[in-house]
Design a protein around this motif. Sequence first.
Motif, PDB file in Angstrom:
ATOM      1  N   THR A  82       0.820  -1.219   0.000  1.00  0.00           N
ATOM      2  CA  THR A  82       0.000   0.000   0.000  1.00  0.00           C
ATOM      3  C   THR A  82       0.850   1.263   0.000  1.00  0.00           C
ATOM      4  OG1 THR A  82      -0.205  -0.059   2.424  1.00  0.00           O
ATOM      5  CG2 THR A  82      -1.964  -1.091   1.140  1.00  0.00           C
ATOM      6  N   PHE A  86      -0.368   3.574  -2.829  1.00  0.00           N
ATOM      7  CA  PHE A  86      -1.004   4.830  -2.454  1.00  0.00           C
ATOM      8  C   PHE A  86      -0.174   6.031  -2.912  1.00  0.00           C
ATOM      9  CE2 PHE A  86      -3.227   2.704   1.439  1.00  0.00           C
ATOM     10  CZ  PHE A  86      -4.014   1.984   0.560  1.00  0.00           C
ATOM     11  N   ALA A  89      -0.740   6.382  -6.643  1.00  0.00           N
ATOM     12  CA  ALA A  89      -2.060   6.942  -6.946  1.00  0.00           C
ATOM     13  C   ALA A  89      -2.093   8.445  -6.705  1.00  0.00           C
ATOM     14  CB  ALA A  89      -3.127   6.242  -6.103  1.00  0.00           C
ATOM     15  N   VAL A 131      -4.098   3.306 -11.964  1.00  0.00           N
ATOM     16  CA  VAL A 131      -4.339   2.792 -10.615  1.00  0.00           C
ATOM     17  C   VAL A 131      -4.828   1.346 -10.672  1.00  0.00           C
ATOM     18  CG1 VAL A 131      -5.878   3.019  -8.621  1.00  0.00           C
ATOM     19  CG2 VAL A 131      -4.739   5.036  -9.544  1.00  0.00           C
ATOM     20  N   THR A 135      -3.135  -2.150  -9.071  1.00  0.00           N
ATOM     21  CA  THR A 135      -3.877  -3.075  -8.212  1.00  0.00           C
ATOM     22  C   THR A 135      -3.822  -4.492  -8.777  1.00  0.00           C
ATOM     23  OG1 THR A 135      -5.415  -1.293  -7.621  1.00  0.00           O
ATOM     24  CG2 THR A 135      -6.094  -3.539  -7.100  1.00  0.00           C
ATOM     25  N   GLN A 170      -6.855   3.602  -3.215  1.00  0.00           N
ATOM     26  CA  GLN A 170      -6.044   4.249  -4.255  1.00  0.00           C
ATOM     27  C   GLN A 170      -6.859   5.311  -4.993  1.00  0.00           C
ATOM     28  OE1 GLN A 170      -4.744   0.163  -5.732  1.00  0.00           O
ATOM     29  NE2 GLN A 170      -3.189   1.469  -6.655  1.00  0.00           N
TER      30      GLN A 170
END
Length: 265
Positions: A82, A86, A89, A131, A135, A170
């Motif tokens: 993450t 993150f 993003a 994004v 993922t 995100q």
Amino acid sequence: MKTIFFKELKFNRKPLILWSAIMLLLGLFGGAEYPVVMSSVDTLETSLAALPKIARVMFGVYDRFPLATPIGYIMCMFLWYTMVAFAHAAIVGASIISKEEGNKTVEFIFTKPFPRSKVISAKIGVAVLNVAVMTLITWIISIFTMVFQVKDTSINGEISLIMIGMFLTQLMFMAFGLMFSAIFQKGTTALRCSILVVILSYVISVFIEYTGIYGLTFLSPSWYFNAPGLVSNGFNLFYFLFAVLIIFLSIGVTYKKYEKRDLYC
């Protein structure tokens, strides 16, 4: 709009490949470390127990999900995933609209026979796709490095649940980045604010996990779909709706502010 979309997609190809490579290396490292962790479980658990609670929380080690279990290890790795996802993003959101002003190329895109809203829509579409790719890569890495190693497909559902939660988070950070890029004239200011939001969200989530003050959870987007909560209780309808509201409001502000902004070449 299609032309702008594909041009933006091509322009963002190299940064996406770079971020994907970072995520891939992180996943491969985590997968390679799993057998080592499992071979020294007793020593590791003793060492972790000696650490202060705040240190365990910061590194994604949860008492209710021991690191020695596959799902506990996945949650620990998820924290590192993450951090990359993150940050990516937030940076994509903050830069994809404002980069023309930074590169002094505004006239090459905003003088085309397209409404400014269509240009923004194409850019947002590319940001969402970027994004989503991050993922998907993270999900595939998790499956290949963990499910095949532990030979237990039952954790596939838990991994997928966590990845959906990560994607929604995100999108929130991406939307914040878009909003900041529309509000602030300088792209660097938007970028700093976006990264600051990611950092503050992480700090608040650590504080909540450490202190148990759950009344602050709405201040941390990282908390809305945190891995332990998703695995234990599934999606919380309130946080899901709140996240969707944040995304749409932020994007709405982006359109409204950018439509009225003076652009500088």
